[in-house]
Design a protein around this motif. Structure first.
Motif, PDB file in Angstrom:
ATOM      1  N   HIS A   1       0.806  -1.085  -0.429  1.00 26.12           N
ATOM      2  CA  HIS A   1      -0.019   0.039   0.101  1.00 26.12           C
ATOM      3  C   HIS A   1       1.412   1.538  -0.228  1.00 26.12           C
ATOM      4  O   HIS A   1       1.834   0.865   0.800  1.00 26.12           O
ATOM      5  CB  HIS A   1      -0.845   0.542   0.960  1.00 26.12           C
TER       6      HIS A   1
ATOM      7  N   GLY B   1      -0.254   1.838  12.403  1.00 28.41           N
ATOM      8  CA  GLY B   1       0.708   1.128  11.238  1.00 28.41           C
ATOM      9  C   GLY B   1       1.852   1.473  11.044  1.00 28.41           C
ATOM     10  O   GLY B   1       3.030   0.820  10.365  1.00 28.41           O
TER      11      GLY B   1
ATOM     12  N   GLY C   1      -5.644  -3.548  16.860  1.00 32.74           N
ATOM     13  CA  GLY C   1      -6.225  -2.668  15.363  1.00 32.74           C
ATOM     14  C   GLY C   1      -4.785  -2.002  14.320  1.00 32.74           C
ATOM     15  O   GLY C   1      -5.574  -2.362  13.188  1.00 32.74           O
ATOM     16  N   SER C   2      -3.402  -1.816  14.547  1.00 30.85           N
ATOM     17  CA  SER C   2      -2.619  -1.266  13.761  1.00 30.85           C
ATOM     18  C   SER C   2      -2.107  -2.299  12.841  1.00 30.85           C
ATOM     19  O   SER C   2      -2.276  -1.998  11.768  1.00 30.85           O
ATOM     20  CB  SER C   2      -1.629  -0.408  14.452  1.00 30.85           C
TER      21      SER C   2
ATOM     22  N   MET D   1      -5.008  -2.792  10.229  1.00 30.19           N
ATOM     23  CA  MET D   1      -4.608  -1.332   8.895  1.00 30.19           C
ATOM     24  C   MET D   1      -3.107  -1.740   8.435  1.00 30.19           C
ATOM     25  O   MET D   1      -3.791  -1.627   6.795  1.00 30.19           O
ATOM     26  CB  MET D   1      -4.649  -0.019   9.834  1.00 30.19           C
ATOM     27  N   ASN D   2      -2.700  -2.538   8.542  1.00 29.07           N
ATOM     28  CA  ASN D   2      -1.035  -2.213   7.375  1.00 29.07           C
ATOM     29  C   ASN D   2      -0.177  -3.579   7.405  1.00 29.07           C
ATOM     30  O   ASN D   2       0.910  -3.310   7.106  1.00 29.07           O
ATOM     31  CB  ASN D   2      -0.278  -1.112   8.227  1.00 29.07           C
TER      32      ASN D   2
END
Length: 606
Positions: A72, A468, A493-494, A497-498
């Motif tokens: 990304h 992230g 959580g991070s 995301m990544n």
């Protein structure tokens, strides 16, 4: 145009058998990147940036800079950030037009707010198609990404003519490298990138253009010397980042000469030996009572060196620091603007200022200096039970202790936004370390050997802190210095995301240990709501077995429930293998991180 052989290095003849290709603007850009000593460009390809990738492919074949494929574009910018912090070079990232550019934006904004030098290159459709609804057009006639980048870069421009390329590229590199440092952005139409040129040999010598002058105001330093001579008790607040990283030996020498206790900002902790006899802990977010106390005791003089004095680094603008006993030393005018009440501002390159101050103090008599720093206090004494707890699930405090104890001495720790940052700032305390020579001023200055990167063993974000970041930054660090062990401490959580960027570490065979704090929640949100008496909502995450996800990528993983599980790990084997490892750590999610300062700032603590 006649075909020429691309040179093996800018300005040198190419190797026999190198691919013959007519040079293009994209090749010239790569030649400038190579002149900087940059080995990697992080990004995601696309049609509008394709000529740059072609040039990188040609460069890689001859041993020059090559691409690293992120998953990304935000991850690409985070990797460039981590690479820059470790190597001291400019981090370079690229993306295609439209959504590629907007995906890159968060990582660029992060480097802007944290003063990390970066060159971001984004593509555009061909100039003749501007205003015609071309696919992913992002010029002033489309979704204006140039306008978006303007607010979070030191330099931002569209290259509209081939003749502009060199001057704008050099301007971008100069603005990224010199204080205040940060990202520069070049928006490059695809037809400009593939335009033929006569030669790809750079016209400008970047080494001289990017040289940083000493910048010492001798009169101001002499005034500061006199202030220190008159002060009975001085406390030093050490900031983070490159300016303090390259100056840390001189700063510690200054503390020792004056017998001054020192504290650090959260991002400055990684620059120092936490067992130094004069160290009193972290001041600011997730900090220590001992650091607060040494400043609350009203020393005669406070030297704030290389710190932004923002929310997290000033104790939420605490009067214990922001008062008329303050002397603020920094190279950034932006930082100095936040301390108008200071007794004295000393602007200049921090290393040069401190070295000159040491010279002056060596000639002076420090008769008023109090002999105070005989022993390093245990600044976590009041929380010792959690730090040594054998409970299962493992306490985050105990996890930080085990990571401090088990990781090799040269490990770089990256802590992600959220609870990961709070736990790491407060509890990480490596045991051996970087002690014998890290703060040896004489050894560091003999022969003129200097650090290149920010040199911190702990790297965290201040101010703009995207979740992230640490995942990509850890990979960028390992790519820049593959011989150095790297640990990324991130939350579930991070990671959700990544976390896909872990596959980049696998593809590049980089030794990065990803430690995922797994409590099935956005931890800082959950605890913040509880502390504020707010509605308990929107913090729940699904229960995920991250070891299985790692296994699907061919990456070894381990689930950690207890301190015994940490003890059972063969850390020597983990750090000796090429490629990443994942630790899915099931932490005690009821433990509240040290976040009271943040709650105070929000005005919602109960």
């Amino acid at each position: 145009m006649n075909n020429i052989v691309l040179p093996g290095r800018a300005g040198h003849a190419g190797e026999a058998g190198a691919t013959v290709h007519p040079p293009e603007v994209a090749d010239l850009i790569v030649a400038y990147i190579e002149q900087l000593g940059v080995e990697y460009v992080f990004g995601v390809p696309g049609g509008a940036i394709e000529p740059l990738y072609n040039a990188l492919a040609r460069s890689a074949r001859r041993g020059g800079p090559r691409h690293v494929l992120a998953r990304h574009e935000a991850g690409a910018a985070f990797m460039a950030d981590g690479y820059a912090r470790e190597t001291g070079k400019i981090g370079v990232c690229c993306a295609t037009s439209g959504p590629g550019a907007t995906n890159l934006l968060t990582g660029v904004a992060c480097s802007y707010d944290n003063g990390v030098p970066m060159l971001a290159i984004t593509g555009q459709p061909a100039l003749p198609s501007f205003g015609k609804r071309a696919l992913q057009e992002s010029a002033c006639t489309g979704v204006n990404t140039l306008g978006m980048f303007r607010h979070c870069t030191r330099y931002d421009t569209l290259v509209s003519h081939v003749d502009q390329v060199e001057s704008k590229l050099v301007n971008a590199l100069m603005r990224a490298s010199k204080a205040p440092r940060g990202p520069s952005h070049l928006s490059m139409p695809v037809d400009i990138l593939r335009s033929p040129i006569e030669s790809m040999v750079p016209s400008y010598n970047l080494r001289s253009l990017l040289h940083r002058p000493a910048l010492v105001d001798d009169a101001l330093v002499r005034s500061l010397c006199e202030e220190i001579r008159q002060a009975g008790r001085t406390v030093i607040l050490i900031g983070g980042g490159h300016s303090c990283g390259e100056s840390i030996e001189a700063i510690i020498k200054l503390a020792e000469m004056t017998e001054s206790c020192f504290v650090t900002s959260p991002d400055g902790k990684g620059l120092i030996n936490t067992r130094h006899r004069l160290y009193r802990g972290v001041f600011g977010f997730a900090g220590h009572q001992t650091a607060d106390q040494v400043l609350q005791d009203e020393p005669d003089l406070i030297l704030a060196i290389g710190t932004t004095l923002g929310e997290w680094t000033s104790g939420a603008w605490s009067a214990a620091v922001l008062n008329q006993r303050l002397v603020h030393i920094d190279s950034s005018e932006d930082h100095l603007l936040r301390s108008p009440m200071a007794r004295l501002h000393v602007r200049g390159r921090i290393r040069s200022v401190c070295e000159r101050l040491i010279e002056m103090l060596s000639e002076a008599k420090l008769s008023n200096v109090s002999q105070i720093g005989l022993k390093n206090p245990d600044y976590m004494l009041h929380e010792r039970d959690k730090f040594v707890s054998d409970a299962s699930p493992i306490k985050p405090q105990r996890l930080m202790r085990e990571l401090s104890r088990l990781c090799p001495s040269r490990t770089r720790f990256f802590a992600d936004a959220g609870n990961s940052t709070a736990w790491a700032i407060h509890y990480l305390q490596p045991h051996d370390r970087r002690v014998a020579r890290q703060h040896d001023y004489a050894a560091r200055n003999d022969g003129g050997k200097r650090r290149k990167g920010d040199a911190g063993w702990l790297r965290v974000l201040m101010d703009f802190a995207p979740m992230g970041w640490a995942i990509g930054a850890a990979i960028g660090c390992a790519r820049g210095n593959p011989k150095c062990p790297v640990v990324c401490i991130t939350g579930d959580g991070s990671y959700l995301m990544n976390g896909q960027e872990i596959s980049v570490a696998a593809a590049e065979q980089l030794t990065v240990v990803f430690v995922v704090l797994n409590d099935s929640a956005l931890g800082m949100v959950k605890h913040g709501q509880r502390l504020a008496g707010a509605e308990p909502t929107a913090f729940e995450l699904p229960t995920v077995d991250f070891r299985m996800q790692a296994d699907s990528l061919g990456i070894p993983g381990h689930i950690i429930h207890s301190p015994e599980d940490m003890e059972a790990l063969d850390m020597a084997a983990i750090f000796s293998r090429k490629g990443p490892t994942l630790l899915d750590v099931r932490i005690d999610g009821e433990e509240v991180p040290p976040m009271s300062l943040r709650m105070k700032t929000l005005g919602s603590a109960q």
